[in-house]
Design an enzyme around this catalytic site. Structure first.
Site, PDB file in Angstrom:
ATOM      1  N   LYS A 182     -11.884  -7.441   6.070  1.00 49.13           N
ATOM      2  CA  LYS A 182     -11.273  -6.511   7.019  1.00 49.13           C
ATOM      3  C   LYS A 182     -12.156  -5.292   7.208  1.00 49.13           C
ATOM      4  CE  LYS A 182      -7.376  -3.456   7.386  1.00 49.13           C
ATOM      5  NZ  LYS A 182      -6.432  -2.694   6.661  1.00 49.13           N
ATOM      6  N   CYS A 229       0.855  -1.178   0.000  1.00 51.09           N
ATOM      7  CA  CYS A 229       0.000   0.000   0.000  1.00 51.09           C
ATOM      8  C   CYS A 229       0.889   1.225   0.000  1.00 51.09           C
ATOM      9  CB  CYS A 229      -0.920   0.007   1.215  1.00 51.09           C
ATOM     10  SG  CYS A 229      -2.295   1.172   1.000  1.00 51.09           S
ATOM     11  N   ARG A 284      -3.336   3.892  12.173  1.00 48.35           N
ATOM     12  CA  ARG A 284      -2.910   5.139  11.525  1.00 48.35           C
ATOM     13  C   ARG A 284      -2.047   5.973  12.473  1.00 48.35           C
ATOM     14  NH1 ARG A 284      -8.507   6.430   8.162  1.00 48.35           N
ATOM     15  NH2 ARG A 284      -8.489   4.437   7.047  1.00 48.35           N
ATOM     16  N   SER A 302      -6.514  -2.996  14.331  1.00 51.42           N
ATOM     17  CA  SER A 302      -5.965  -2.259  15.472  1.00 51.42           C
ATOM     18  C   SER A 302      -7.035  -1.761  16.447  1.00 51.42           C
ATOM     19  CB  SER A 302      -5.138  -1.083  14.960  1.00 51.42           C
ATOM     20  OG  SER A 302      -5.925  -0.235  14.129  1.00 51.42           O
ATOM     21  N   GLU A 309     -16.368  -8.011  -4.893  1.00 48.80           N
ATOM     22  CA  GLU A 309     -14.929  -7.711  -4.742  1.00 48.80           C
ATOM     23  C   GLU A 309     -14.133  -9.006  -4.631  1.00 48.80           C
ATOM     24  OE1 GLU A 309     -13.038  -5.139  -4.842  1.00 48.80           O
ATOM     25  OE2 GLU A 309     -14.156  -3.334  -4.332  1.00 48.80           O
ATOM     26  N   CYS A 332      -0.176   4.296   1.732  1.00 47.67           N
ATOM     27  CA  CYS A 332      -0.525   5.315   2.729  1.00 47.67           C
ATOM     28  C   CYS A 332       0.534   5.524   3.810  1.00 47.67           C
ATOM     29  CB  CYS A 332      -1.887   5.031   3.349  1.00 47.67           C
ATOM     30  SG  CYS A 332      -2.004   3.434   4.161  1.00 47.67           S
ATOM     31  N   ARG A 367     -10.866   7.780   2.992  1.00 43.94           N
ATOM     32  CA  ARG A 367     -10.589   6.696   2.053  1.00 43.94           C
ATOM     33  C   ARG A 367     -11.877   6.133   1.433  1.00 43.94           C
ATOM     34  NH1 ARG A 367      -5.500   6.641   3.591  1.00 43.94           N
ATOM     35  NH2 ARG A 367      -4.717   5.749   5.532  1.00 43.94           N
ATOM     36  N   LYS A 407     -12.365  -4.819   1.974  1.00 40.77           N
ATOM     37  CA  LYS A 407     -11.785  -3.923   2.979  1.00 40.77           C
ATOM     38  C   LYS A 407     -12.683  -2.705   3.107  1.00 40.77           C
ATOM     39  CE  LYS A 407      -7.609  -1.255   3.991  1.00 40.77           C
ATOM     40  NZ  LYS A 407      -6.204  -1.033   3.645  1.00 40.77           N
ATOM     41  N   TYR A 432      -2.932  -8.712  16.419  1.00 39.87           N
ATOM     42  CA  TYR A 432      -1.865  -8.190  17.268  1.00 39.87           C
ATOM     43  C   TYR A 432      -1.740  -8.998  18.564  1.00 39.87           C
ATOM     44  CZ  TYR A 432      -2.433  -4.477  13.898  1.00 39.87           C
ATOM     45  OH  TYR A 432      -2.521  -3.790  12.709  1.00 39.87           O
TER      46      TYR A 432
END
Ligand code: PBG
Length: 326
Positions: free
Chosen positions: A249, A121, A206, A275, A234, A123, A218, A196, A314
């Site tokens: 996601k 990506c 972020r 996250s 998709e 970003c 986005r 996503k 995580y």
């Protein structure tokens, strides 16, 4: 008075009974551990909104991954934070970029014992924080595809096993497949971030990657919450373009999407326990409002039950020890 003939409670009587009867079993080998490598960091920099997770300097990456492997987690996904961000995110495809260096290091150390997945990506690498190159404030789809191709090839050159495009550009899987094949990487797989959604649950990520868009949102490339069939479209497109694994996601608010995808398609499905989902559990646990271990195991088992074959989380390093304590 008539008593019940069928007694569901018979099979719930002891931990051993319950254990042999669970049809869905969470295992550390289902998990993928995300890592942030920061080109500017001299030592681990804790991420405030993700207690327990840090941005790592290159020389700490192997150590962290070794800890994960000791907990039977044998796959990682890498995110890079470059020393300098620019308009087109050139740090993402530099042959000596931070992720490319981390891939080299991990492959030198662990070889094929470890599956190295690299996020693709822009970003984290652009000074404007959008996932593609801009013209008049709009993200340009097809110009971005060319950059994504370069990222994929540079990461494959460094030794990655799986390319994970997450920019949500149309045609990204096909372009990357083509670029990899043309460069002799026909054995490198693609895990596509297919469904996503434009989610508020990416907030802590972020913060971690300093990748909040400087203007706008986005929403013109990531999916809108209200759509279910669009997610199937998709996913179908990505499979037709050559995706080997598809992803949903975030995970928690999108369990219906995971479940539908499982019944509709015959490819492995990954769920990203993002996250914000991590931060919510951490925050509640720190307040003493929830039991972290059991909450995490319940949530991750739920994702598997919904149909995920793989879960990016995580919490990956903790799961083995926690499973041994319930
Ligand atoms: C890059 C990317 C993002 C996440 C994974 N890859 C951020 C975003 O789309 O804004 C988020 C992961 C997380 O929240 O844990 N586009």
């Amino acid at each position: 008075m008539s008593f019940p003939q069928v007694r569901m409670r018979r099979l719930r009587r002891t931990p051993a009974l319950r254990n042999i009867l669970n049809s869905v079993k969470l295992q550390p080998s289902d998990l993928i551990y995300p890592i942030f490598v920061d080109e500017n960091a001299k030592k681990p920099i804790p991420i405030k909104t993700m207690p327990g997770i840090s941005r790592l300097p290159l020389n700490e990456v192997t150590n962290d991954v070794r800890q994960a492997m000791e907990q039977d987690v044998k796959a990682v996904i890498l995110f890079g934070i470059p020393a300098k961000k620019d308009e087109i995110g050139s740090g993402a495809f530099a042959n000596d970029g931070i992720v490319q260096k981390a891939i080299h290091k991990l492959k030198d150390e662990f070889g094929d014992e470890l599956v190295v997945i690299a996020d693709i990506c822009l970003c984290e690498y652009t000074n404007h924080g959008h996932c593609g190159s801009l013209k008049d404030g709009e993200v340009q789809n097809d110009q971005t595809l060319e950059i994504l191709q370069k990222i994929a090839v540079s990461q494959a050159n460094a030794g990655s096993d799986i390319a994970a495009p997450s920019a949500m550009m149309d045609g990204q899987v096909e372009s990357i497949r083509e670029a990899l094949d043309d460069s002799g990487f026909d054995q490198n797989a693609i895990m596509a971030y297919s469904a996503k959604y434009a989610s508020s649950f990416y907030g802590p990520f972020r913060d971690a990657a300093d990748s909040t868009p400087k203007f706008g949102s986005r929403k013109s490339y990531q999916m809108s919450w209200g759509n279910q069939k669009e997610a199937m479209r998709e996913i179908e497109l990505d499979i037709n373009e050559g995706a080997d694994i598809v992803m949903v996601k975030p995970a928690l608010a999108y369990m219906d999407i995971i479940s539908l995808a499982k019944t509709k398609f015959n490819v492995p499905i990954a769920a990203y326990n993002v996250s914000g989902e991590y931060a919510m559990i951490k925050a509640a646990a720190q307040n003493g409002w929830i039991d972290e271990k059991t909450a995490v195991l319940e949530v991750l088992t739920g994702m598997k039950r919904a149909g995920a074959n793989l879960i990016i989380t995580y919490f990956a390093k903790e799961v083995k020890a926690w499973l041994n304590h319930i």
